[in-house]
Design a protein around this motif. Sequence first.
Motif, PDB file in Angstrom:
ATOM      1  N   GLY A   1      -2.096   2.418  -4.875  1.00  9.44           N
ATOM      2  CA  GLY A   1      -2.461   3.360  -3.821  1.00  9.44           C
ATOM      3  C   GLY A   1      -1.492   4.528  -3.754  1.00  9.44           C
ATOM      4  N   ALA A   2      -2.026   5.726  -3.774  1.00  5.29           N
ATOM      5  CA  ALA A   2      -1.195   6.929  -3.657  1.00  5.29           C
ATOM      6  C   ALA A   2      -0.699   7.080  -2.228  1.00  5.29           C
ATOM      7  CB  ALA A   2      -2.002   8.165  -4.058  1.00  5.29           C
ATOM      8  N   GLY A   3       0.501   7.641  -2.087  1.00  2.05           N
ATOM      9  CA  GLY A   3       1.016   7.951  -0.761  1.00  2.05           C
ATOM     10  C   GLY A   3       0.219   9.078  -0.133  1.00  2.05           C
TER      11      GLY A   3
ATOM     12  N   SER B   1      -1.348  12.677   6.170  1.00  4.93           N
ATOM     13  CA  SER B   1      -2.532  11.899   5.785  1.00  4.93           C
ATOM     14  C   SER B   1      -2.167  10.431   5.587  1.00  4.93           C
ATOM     15  CB  SER B   1      -3.111  12.431   4.469  1.00  4.93           C
ATOM     16  OG  SER B   1      -3.526  13.759   4.615  1.00  4.93           O
ATOM     17  N   ASP B   2      -3.137   9.556   5.799  1.00  4.59           N
ATOM     18  CA  ASP B   2      -2.952   8.141   5.515  1.00  4.59           C
ATOM     19  C   ASP B   2      -2.748   7.944   4.019  1.00  4.59           C
ATOM     20  OD1 ASP B   2      -3.436   7.632   8.195  1.00  4.59           O
ATOM     21  OD2 ASP B   2      -5.519   6.994   7.861  1.00  4.59           O
ATOM     22  N   GLY B   3      -1.990   6.900   3.660  1.00  7.44           N
ATOM     23  CA  GLY B   3      -1.868   6.521   2.255  1.00  7.44           C
ATOM     24  C   GLY B   3      -3.123   5.798   1.796  1.00  7.44           C
ATOM     25  N   ASN B   4      -3.080   5.288   0.578  1.00  4.91           N
ATOM     26  CA  ASN B   4      -4.216   4.572  -0.001  1.00  4.91           C
ATOM     27  C   ASN B   4      -3.828   3.123  -0.294  1.00  4.91           C
ATOM     28  OD1 ASN B   4      -6.358   6.783  -0.546  1.00  4.91           O
ATOM     29  ND2 ASN B   4      -4.429   7.679  -1.226  1.00  4.91           N
ATOM     30  N   ASP B   5      -4.808   2.237  -0.248  1.00  2.00           N
ATOM     31  CA  ASP B   5      -4.571   0.813  -0.469  1.00  2.00           C
ATOM     32  C   ASP B   5      -4.177   0.539  -1.917  1.00  2.00           C
ATOM     33  OD1 ASP B   5      -5.460   0.592   2.124  1.00  2.00           O
ATOM     34  OD2 ASP B   5      -7.417  -0.255   1.581  1.00  2.00           O
ATOM     35  N   THR B   6      -3.411  -0.531  -2.117  1.00  2.00           N
ATOM     36  CA  THR B   6      -3.074  -1.029  -3.450  1.00  2.00           C
ATOM     37  C   THR B   6      -3.793  -2.351  -3.636  1.00  2.00           C
ATOM     38  OG1 THR B   6      -0.928   0.073  -3.509  1.00  2.00           O
ATOM     39  CG2 THR B   6      -1.182  -1.858  -4.918  1.00  2.00           C
ATOM     40  N   THR B   7      -4.426  -2.544  -4.811  1.00  2.00           N
ATOM     41  CA  THR B   7      -5.159  -3.780  -5.065  1.00  2.00           C
ATOM     42  C   THR B   7      -4.730  -4.405  -6.389  1.00  2.00           C
ATOM     43  OG1 THR B   7      -7.014  -2.656  -6.155  1.00  2.00           O
ATOM     44  CG2 THR B   7      -7.189  -3.002  -3.780  1.00  2.00           C
ATOM     45  N   VAL B   8      -4.813  -5.725  -6.445  1.00  3.13           N
ATOM     46  CA  VAL B   8      -4.554  -6.497  -7.668  1.00  3.13           C
ATOM     47  C   VAL B   8      -5.658  -7.540  -7.766  1.00  3.13           C
ATOM     48  CG1 VAL B   8      -2.958  -8.014  -8.890  1.00  3.13           C
ATOM     49  CG2 VAL B   8      -2.049  -6.203  -7.411  1.00  3.13           C
ATOM     50  N   THR B   9      -6.316  -7.616  -8.924  1.00  6.08           N
ATOM     51  CA  THR B   9      -7.375  -8.604  -9.108  1.00  6.08           C
ATOM     52  C   THR B   9      -7.253  -9.294 -10.460  1.00  6.08           C
ATOM     53  OG1 THR B   9      -8.910  -6.954 -10.003  1.00  6.08           O
ATOM     54  CG2 THR B   9      -9.032  -7.368  -7.637  1.00  6.08           C
ATOM     55  N   CYS B  10      -7.676 -10.533 -10.490  1.00  3.26           N
ATOM     56  CA  CYS B  10      -7.807 -11.323 -11.721  1.00  3.26           C
ATOM     57  C   CYS B  10      -8.743 -12.471 -11.398  1.00  3.26           C
ATOM     58  CB  CYS B  10      -6.455 -11.840 -12.209  1.00  3.26           C
ATOM     59  SG  CYS B  10      -6.599 -12.881 -13.698  1.00  3.26           S
TER      60      CYS B  10
ATOM     61  N   GLY C   1       0.819  -1.195   0.000  1.00  2.00           N
ATOM     62  CA  GLY C   1       0.000   0.000   0.000  1.00  2.00           C
ATOM     63  C   GLY C   1       0.852   1.244   0.000  1.00  2.00           C
ATOM     64  N   GLY C   2       0.247   2.381  -0.291  1.00  2.00           N
ATOM     65  CA  GLY C   2       0.960   3.653  -0.273  1.00  2.00           C
ATOM     66  C   GLY C   2       1.378   4.040   1.129  1.00  2.00           C
ATOM     67  N   GLY C   3       2.535   4.679   1.252  1.00  2.00           N
ATOM     68  CA  GLY C   3       3.027   5.103   2.559  1.00  2.00           C
ATOM     69  C   GLY C   3       2.260   6.294   3.096  1.00  2.00           C
ATOM     70  N   GLY C   4       2.249   6.444   4.405  1.00  2.00           N
ATOM     71  CA  GLY C   4       1.597   7.597   5.026  1.00  2.00           C
ATOM     72  C   GLY C   4       2.447   8.847   4.892  1.00  2.00           C
ATOM     73  N   GLY C   5       1.820  10.001   4.884  1.00  2.00           N
ATOM     74  CA  GLY C   5       2.544  11.273   4.817  1.00  2.00           C
ATOM     75  C   GLY C   5       3.179  11.620   6.153  1.00  2.00           C
ATOM     76  N   GLY C   6       4.289  12.340   6.104  1.00  2.00           N
ATOM     77  CA  GLY C   6       4.970  12.754   7.327  1.00  2.00           C
ATOM     78  C   GLY C   6       4.236  13.879   8.034  1.00  2.00           C
TER      79      GLY C   6
ATOM     80  N   ALA D   1      -3.397  -4.686  -0.388  1.00  2.00           N
ATOM     81  CA  ALA D   1      -2.288  -4.330   0.502  1.00  2.00           C
ATOM     82  C   ALA D   1      -2.644  -3.005   1.152  1.00  2.00           C
ATOM     83  CB  ALA D   1      -0.980  -4.218  -0.281  1.00  2.00           C
ATOM     84  N   LYS D   2      -2.765  -3.010   2.461  1.00  2.00           N
ATOM     85  CA  LYS D   2      -3.218  -1.827   3.184  1.00  2.00           C
ATOM     86  C   LYS D   2      -2.153  -0.731   3.171  1.00  2.00           C
ATOM     87  CE  LYS D   2      -6.691  -1.610   4.765  1.00  2.00           C
ATOM     88  NZ  LYS D   2      -7.944  -1.209   4.114  1.00  2.00           N
ATOM     89  N   ALA D   3      -2.634   0.482   3.259  1.00  2.00           N
ATOM     90  CA  ALA D   3      -1.777   1.667   3.235  1.00  2.00           C
ATOM     91  C   ALA D   3      -1.122   1.920   4.583  1.00  2.00           C
ATOM     92  CB  ALA D   3      -2.620   2.888   2.850  1.00  2.00           C
TER      93      ALA D   3
END
Length: 133
Positions: free
Chosen positions: A111-113, A20-29, A1-6, A38-40
């Motif tokens: 997921g964006a940081g 700010s909290d980062g955003n989750d990354t997802t993969v689907t098939c 997942g994206g890292g949290g901001g400092g 993957a949680k942020a």
Amino acid sequence: GGGGGGARRVFSGNAAYNGSDGNDTTVTCSNLSIAITAKAGRGGIVSGSSIRTIFTTDAGGDFVHRGGGAIGGFADQDNWDVAAFDGKPGNLVSKYVKGSLGGEVLTLSIGAGGAGGSSAADGENGYVELTIW
């Protein structure tokens, strides 16, 4: 997942800026029964505050490495200030798939940081890494 901001705490004016909290990354098939989240990472919080807990609701992987994903932002400080907590790294989820992979399509959402507080560093964006053999 994206890292949290400092986080940033400014000595002059005694201002404080959480990340700010980062955003989750997802993969689907669906054909390969892959549905990974993957949680942020959590955003940093200024000194003197309690520490945020790590997100733990990852899904779809064989192994989860807490804090093993994209890094969080770094703290920023002003003259004579104490260091603020950094943003937290995102989680890394590993998934092993065996079989015919030819022609399959993975759907990715990176997921964006999280944004850094004031001029503190942003967290890094999440990522997907494939190893095929």
